[in-house]
Design an enzyme around this catalytic site. Structure first.
Site, PDB file in Angstrom:
ATOM      1  N   LYS A  83      27.089  21.155 -40.414  1.00 48.73           N
ATOM      2  CA  LYS A  83      27.196  19.715 -40.658  1.00 48.73           C
ATOM      3  C   LYS A  83      27.973  19.405 -41.942  1.00 48.73           C
ATOM      4  O   LYS A  83      28.051  18.244 -42.361  1.00 48.73           O
ATOM      5  CB  LYS A  83      25.799  19.079 -40.701  1.00 48.73           C
TER       6      LYS A  83
ATOM      7  N   ASP B 226      24.506  12.408 -33.412  1.00 51.27           N
ATOM      8  CA  ASP B 226      24.028  13.041 -34.653  1.00 51.27           C
ATOM      9  C   ASP B 226      24.480  12.161 -35.820  1.00 51.27           C
ATOM     10  O   ASP B 226      25.657  12.162 -36.197  1.00 51.27           O
ATOM     11  CB  ASP B 226      24.575  14.472 -34.777  1.00 51.27           C
TER      12      ASP B 226
ATOM     13  N   PHE C  86      17.963  17.289 -43.897  1.00 52.30           N
ATOM     14  CA  PHE C  86      16.657  17.932 -43.846  1.00 52.30           C
ATOM     15  C   PHE C  86      16.625  18.801 -42.595  1.00 52.30           C
ATOM     16  O   PHE C  86      17.271  18.461 -41.598  1.00 52.30           O
ATOM     17  CB  PHE C  86      15.534  16.883 -43.776  1.00 52.30           C
TER      18      PHE C  86
ATOM     19  N   LYS D  85      22.768  25.315 -40.276  1.00 48.98           N
ATOM     20  CA  LYS D  85      22.822  23.849 -40.087  1.00 48.98           C
ATOM     21  C   LYS D  85      23.630  23.201 -41.214  1.00 48.98           C
ATOM     22  O   LYS D  85      24.423  22.290 -40.994  1.00 48.98           O
ATOM     23  CB  LYS D  85      21.388  23.325 -40.084  1.00 48.98           C
TER      24      LYS D  85
ATOM     25  N   ASN E 109       8.274  11.952 -31.747  1.00 51.86           N
ATOM     26  CA  ASN E 109       7.724  13.163 -32.375  1.00 51.86           C
ATOM     27  C   ASN E 109       6.742  12.732 -33.456  1.00 51.86           C
ATOM     28  O   ASN E 109       6.680  11.559 -33.802  1.00 51.86           O
ATOM     29  CB  ASN E 109       8.869  14.037 -32.910  1.00 51.86           C
TER      30      ASN E 109
ATOM     31  N   LYS F 195       7.398  -0.584 -15.871  1.00 56.49           N
ATOM     32  CA  LYS F 195       6.587   0.634 -15.896  1.00 56.49           C
ATOM     33  C   LYS F 195       6.730   1.384 -14.570  1.00 56.49           C
ATOM     34  O   LYS F 195       6.535   0.797 -13.503  1.00 56.49           O
ATOM     35  CB  LYS F 195       5.125   0.251 -16.132  1.00 56.49           C
TER      36      LYS F 195
HETATM   37  O1  C5P Z   1      20.215  19.464 -36.115  1.00 55.62           O
HETATM   38  P1  C5P Z   1      18.939  18.960 -36.654  1.00 55.62           P
HETATM   39  O2  C5P Z   1      18.357  17.846 -35.861  1.00 55.62           O
HETATM   40  O3  C5P Z   1      17.870  19.972 -36.926  1.00 55.62           O
HETATM   41  O4  C5P Z   1      19.369  18.410 -38.096  1.00 55.62           O
HETATM   42  C1  C5P Z   1      18.463  17.827 -38.940  1.00 55.62           C
HETATM   43  C2  C5P Z   1      19.176  16.890 -39.870  1.00 55.62           C
HETATM   44  O5  C5P Z   1      20.105  16.071 -39.146  1.00 55.62           O
HETATM   45  C3  C5P Z   1      18.230  15.901 -40.497  1.00 55.62           C
HETATM   46  O6  C5P Z   1      18.737  15.575 -41.766  1.00 55.62           O
HETATM   47  C4  C5P Z   1      18.278  14.723 -39.547  1.00 55.62           C
HETATM   48  O7  C5P Z   1      17.921  13.512 -40.201  1.00 55.62           O
HETATM   49  C5  C5P Z   1      19.720  14.711 -39.081  1.00 55.62           C
HETATM   50  N1  C5P Z   1      19.917  14.250 -37.717  1.00 55.62           N
HETATM   51  C6  C5P Z   1      20.594  13.071 -37.464  1.00 55.62           C
HETATM   52  N2  C5P Z   1      20.815  12.650 -36.182  1.00 55.62           N
HETATM   53  C7  C5P Z   1      20.381  13.380 -35.148  1.00 55.62           C
HETATM   54  C8  C5P Z   1      19.690  14.575 -35.364  1.00 55.62           C
HETATM   55  C9  C5P Z   1      19.475  14.984 -36.657  1.00 55.62           C
HETATM   56  O8  C5P Z   1      20.974  12.393 -38.419  1.00 55.62           O
HETATM   57  N3  C5P Z   1      20.611  12.956 -33.912  1.00 55.62           N
END
Ligand code: C5P
Length: 397
Positions: A341, A306, A323, A337, A210, A289
């Site tokens: 979390k 996550d 974030f 969120k 991204n 590839k």
């Molecule tokens: O659920 P979402 O991806 O929007 O959550 C964002 C937050 O979770 C951010 O702080 C991001 O760094 C963290 N995150 C993470 N591991 C992931 C996805 C998100 O630590 N696989």
């Protein structure tokens, strides 16, 4: 770099080829709302002219202990009165030696001895001069006397050699000088920060990622360091240079980021998860590839771990900050969120206005409600975030 409150600085230059970098340093400091009073040794004027420094600082440059232009005729006292800080950049080996022994036979050394404000020095010299036991003794003495030594860096030198002794670049020096004024609310604390995107491999040359630049995460790491913390930064692929004084671990995938976070999280007090971690990763990445053809290609994707949720659900978690970049319904999604979390604090922004940009508009969500931070450079936002964490942290531990 963020706009600081107006600071009054005395910038001292001593004799070294790095004196030319003091010109850029002056511009950067003035651009950050500081006033810069330049004082040069005789030797410094051999490397860069007083006229150049006068034009850039917008004020008279002093070089002479007996200069009659200062009101009470005592330049060595008067020039540092009212100053918030004296920075000597470049600081030659000779000047460090003089400072270490309290010698004062010219305006700058006398000014340093007669000061009532902090003194920072940025050494610049040939590597053998830097490594010489006499210089090392002097530097140890200066540190013991409470003088901050910024750098030096290692790299190629004007003499053609390579090694320790290069003066820090003007950008880093300006940052370090202005950082000096930030309150040290996290002295003695360990802070772990994630930054940047992750890259999930599809085959040998392709992947899912991204547009996260890492700027916000790097700014948060820097703001935490400025606040006195010991900082570890785990970063996905970015083009940003490692910030000085921060331990950086570079990773590629979400799985690697999880590994690096798990290795460091046990000893950290605060975890700030700024990284835009990819949510999915290809199930069967190809070694080679893949060849294209006219057919539709379907990829099987598996959710990534996550990282933040993992850390927040540990038995004894650090203070966790998340974030959230959303494209719509910011408040609703951000609060959901934060609850899901189990985070005491979450910083949310509209993704389209923030990802990759130098500025951002943030809303902080905590148990007390929402706290908007109007659009500002990311370092400024990061400093406000750190200040906010410092207010919440004691109550949570
Ligand atoms: O659920 P979402 O991806 O929007 O959550 C964002 C937050 O979770 C951010 O702080 C991001 O760094 C963290 N995150 C993470 N591991 C992931 C996805 C998100 O630590 N696989």
């Amino acid at each position: 770099m963020s706009k600081s409150a107006q600071r009054r600085l005395v910038l001292g230059l001593t004799g070294g080829i790095a004196a030319y970098k003091a010109a850029e340093l002056t511009r950067l400091l003035i651009g950050q709302n500081a006033t810069v009073q330049v004082v040069m040794t005789d030797a410094a004027t051999r490397f860069i002219s007083a006229a150049t420094m006068q034009a850039l600082s917008g004020g008279p440059v002093y070089t002479d202990l007996w200069d009659g232009r200062v009101d009470n005729g005592m330049a060595h006292i008067e020039l540092s009165r009212g100053a918030d800080l004296i920075a000597v950049a470049p600081a030659s080996a000779d000047f460090l030696a003089k400072l270490a022994h309290g010698l004062c036979d010219d305006l700058l050394s006398t000014l340093c001895l007669a000061r009532d404000c902090p003194l920072l020095v940025a050494p610049a010299m040939n590597r053998q001069m830097w490594e010489h036991p006499a210089t090392q003794r002097n530097v140890a003495q200066l540190r013991a006397d409470g003088i901050a030594v910024l750098g030096p860096d290692s790299g190629s030198q004007a003499c053609g050699e390579s090694g320790m002794g290069r003066m820090l670049e003007p950008e880093s020096l300006a940052d370090e000088i202005l950082a000096w004024f930030e309150p040290k609310v996290f002295a003695g604390y360990r802070v772990l920060v994630t930054a940047g995107p992750t890259f999930e491999r599809i085959d040998a040359v392709r992947g899912i990622t991204n547009p996260s630049s890492g700027k916000m995460g790097f700014a948060v790491a820097r703001a935490a360091k400025e606040a006195g913390a010991e900082v570890t930064l785990v970063s996905g692929p970015t083009t940003l240079a490692a910030p000085t004084g921060i331990t950086i671990k570079r990773v590629t995938s979400a799985q690697e980021m999880l590994g690096a976070v798990e290795a460091a999280v046990g000893t950290c007090d605060i975890f700030i998860s700024v990284a835009a971690v990819a949510d999915y990763t290809p199930l069967n990445p190809q070694e080679q590839k893949m060849k294209k053809d006219a057919r539709i290609l379907s990829l099987e994707l598996a959710p990534t771990p996550d990282i933040l949720a993992n850390v927040a659900s540990r038995a004894n978690p650090p203070f966790c900050v998340g974030f959230a970049a959303e494209s719509e319904r910011l408040d609703e999604y951000a609060e959901a969120k934060r609850k899901r979390k189990h985070l005491p604090l979450l910083a949310a922004n509209i993704a389209q206005q923030s990802i990759g940009a130098d500025e951002s508009e943030l809303i902080l969500f905590d148990d007390q409600g929402r706290h908007p931070l109007p659009r500002a450079p990311k370092l400024e936002q990061a400093r406000k975030l750190i200040a906010h964490i410092a207010r919440l942290y004691p109550a949570s531990h």
